[in-house]
Design a protein around this motif. Structure first.
Motif, PDB file in Angstrom:
ATOM      1  N   MET A 118       0.848  -1.178   0.000  1.00 13.22           N
ATOM      2  CA  MET A 118       0.000   0.000   0.000  1.00 13.22           C
ATOM      3  C   MET A 118       0.893   1.241   0.000  1.00 13.22           C
ATOM      4  SD  MET A 118      -2.858   1.190   2.818  1.00 13.22           S
ATOM      5  CE  MET A 118      -1.727   1.328   4.190  1.00 13.22           C
ATOM      6  N   VAL A 119       0.717   2.087  -1.007  1.00  9.85           N
ATOM      7  CA  VAL A 119       1.431   3.351  -1.068  1.00  9.85           C
ATOM      8  C   VAL A 119       0.389   4.454  -0.940  1.00  9.85           C
ATOM      9  CG1 VAL A 119       2.981   4.807  -2.417  1.00  9.85           C
ATOM     10  CG2 VAL A 119       3.155   2.323  -2.583  1.00  9.85           C
ATOM     11  N   VAL A 120       0.071   4.775   0.305  1.00  7.07           N
ATOM     12  CA  VAL A 120      -0.928   5.790   0.589  1.00  7.07           C
ATOM     13  C   VAL A 120      -0.216   7.033   1.109  1.00  7.07           C
ATOM     14  CG1 VAL A 120      -2.921   6.390   2.004  1.00  7.07           C
ATOM     15  CG2 VAL A 120      -2.724   4.099   1.067  1.00  7.07           C
ATOM     16  N   GLU A 121      -0.529   8.164   0.515  1.00  3.89           N
ATOM     17  CA  GLU A 121       0.023   9.437   0.946  1.00  3.89           C
ATOM     18  C   GLU A 121      -0.986  10.100   1.883  1.00  3.89           C
ATOM     19  OE1 GLU A 121       1.414  13.718  -0.955  1.00  3.89           O
ATOM     20  OE2 GLU A 121       0.280  12.319  -2.189  1.00  3.89           O
ATOM     21  N   ILE A 122      -0.499  10.558   3.028  1.00  6.36           N
ATOM     22  CA  ILE A 122      -1.327  11.323   3.962  1.00  6.36           C
ATOM     23  C   ILE A 122      -0.833  12.764   3.877  1.00  6.36           C
ATOM     24  CG2 ILE A 122      -2.114  11.620   6.338  1.00  6.36           C
ATOM     25  CD1 ILE A 122      -2.830   8.860   5.290  1.00  6.36           C
ATOM     26  N   ARG A 123      -1.765  13.681   3.540  1.00 10.04           N
ATOM     27  CA  ARG A 123      -1.378  15.077   3.357  1.00 10.04           C
ATOM     28  C   ARG A 123      -2.568  15.993   3.633  1.00 10.04           C
ATOM     29  NH1 ARG A 123      -4.033  16.335  -1.065  1.00 10.04           N
ATOM     30  NH2 ARG A 123      -4.174  14.928  -2.821  1.00 10.04           N
ATOM     31  N   PRO A 124      -2.305  17.289   3.786  1.00 10.16           N
ATOM     32  CA  PRO A 124      -3.420  18.227   3.967  1.00 10.16           C
ATOM     33  C   PRO A 124      -4.342  18.225   2.748  1.00 10.16           C
ATOM     34  CG  PRO A 124      -1.356  19.248   4.624  1.00 10.16           C
ATOM     35  CD  PRO A 124      -1.003  17.946   3.939  1.00 10.16           C
ATOM     36  N   ILE A 125      -5.618  18.388   3.007  1.00  2.97           N
ATOM     37  CA  ILE A 125      -6.610  18.414   1.936  1.00  2.97           C
ATOM     38  C   ILE A 125      -6.447  19.667   1.080  1.00  2.97           C
ATOM     39  CG2 ILE A 125      -8.399  19.613   3.279  1.00  2.97           C
ATOM     40  CD1 ILE A 125     -10.440  17.658   1.948  1.00  2.97           C
ATOM     41  N   THR A 126      -6.795  19.534  -0.188  1.00  3.20           N
ATOM     42  CA  THR A 126      -6.864  20.681  -1.095  1.00  3.20           C
ATOM     43  C   THR A 126      -8.291  20.752  -1.632  1.00  3.20           C
ATOM     44  OG1 THR A 126      -6.326  19.430  -3.091  1.00  3.20           O
ATOM     45  CG2 THR A 126      -4.454  20.294  -1.802  1.00  3.20           C
ATOM     46  N   ASP A 127      -8.634  21.885  -2.238  1.00  7.32           N
ATOM     47  CA  ASP A 127      -9.959  22.009  -2.848  1.00  7.32           C
ATOM     48  C   ASP A 127     -10.184  20.925  -3.901  1.00  7.32           C
ATOM     49  OD1 ASP A 127     -10.830  24.175  -1.315  1.00  7.32           O
ATOM     50  OD2 ASP A 127     -10.052  25.644  -2.733  1.00  7.32           O
ATOM     51  N   ALA A 128      -9.130  20.523  -4.590  1.00 10.05           N
ATOM     52  CA  ALA A 128      -9.247  19.492  -5.625  1.00 10.05           C
ATOM     53  C   ALA A 128      -9.590  18.124  -5.047  1.00 10.05           C
ATOM     54  CB  ALA A 128      -7.945  19.414  -6.427  1.00 10.05           C
ATOM     55  N   ASP A 129      -9.355  17.909  -3.746  1.00 10.88           N
ATOM     56  CA  ASP A 129      -9.665  16.627  -3.109  1.00 10.88           C
ATOM     57  C   ASP A 129     -11.140  16.502  -2.734  1.00 10.88           C
ATOM     58  OD1 ASP A 129      -6.967  15.675  -3.079  1.00 10.88           O
ATOM     59  OD2 ASP A 129      -6.582  16.959  -1.335  1.00 10.88           O
TER      60      ASP A 129
END
Length: 163
Positions: free
Chosen positions: A1-12
């Motif tokens: 599993m290659v899951v990135e955890i990051r701050p949300i953006t409007d595009a998300d």
């Protein structure tokens, strides 16, 4: 599993709303109105600083999110509150744990001293177990505070841990 955890953006947001909608409509884990609109959800899940929302993304697909906000205002604002949702198809893959660990780090880095969950449905044993593994304790249970669609009236746990 290659899951990135990051701050949300409007595009998300277009990827997160269907997750929030399906979890909310099921009525099994959140005290949200079952008919919550997308606008209401967006207002809740896109909080201003010092809060924030993290997303778990794999190959451009949003798998889940963690929202961190102050649990109270004023003299109670040093305690974070967290909300977590994972897409049904992504469950059992460690996404919630990764979001939980990232949310704890986010809250610590934002200056919160502890994190509290106000309403963990006691029949949500997967979530209760995960939060315990991440160091949370049940500090109280409000009996029959949640009307579960399958189990009827069940308790809501208040869970807490220091950061």
């Amino acid at each position: 599993m290659v899951v990135e955890i990051r701050p949300i953006t409007d595009a998300d947001w277009p990827g997160l709303w269907p997750i929030i909608e399906v979890v909310t409509r099921a009525g099994e884990t959140y005290t949200y109105p079952l008919d919550m609109t997308e606008a209401q959800a967006r207002a809740m899940w896109m909080p201003p600083a010092p809060g924030g929302t993290l997303v778990a993304v794999e190959d451009g697909l949003v798998l889940g999110a963690a929202k961190i906000i102050p649990n109270q205002q004023g003299n109670g604002a040093h305690v974070a509150n967290g909300s977590f949702m994972v897409a049904p198809a992504a469950r059992g893959r460690g996404v919630a744990r990764a979001l939980g660990e990232a949310a704890l780090a986010f809250a610590r880095d934002a200056g919160f001293r502890s994190m509290q969950f106000n309403a963990v449905v006691e029949t949500n044993t997967v979530a209760v177990g995960l939060w315990r593994k991440l160091g949370f304790e049940i500090v109280g249970t409000v009996p029959e505070a949640f009307d579960h669609p399958a189990h009827g009236l069940v308790g809501l746990h208040i869970m807490h841990r220091k950061l």
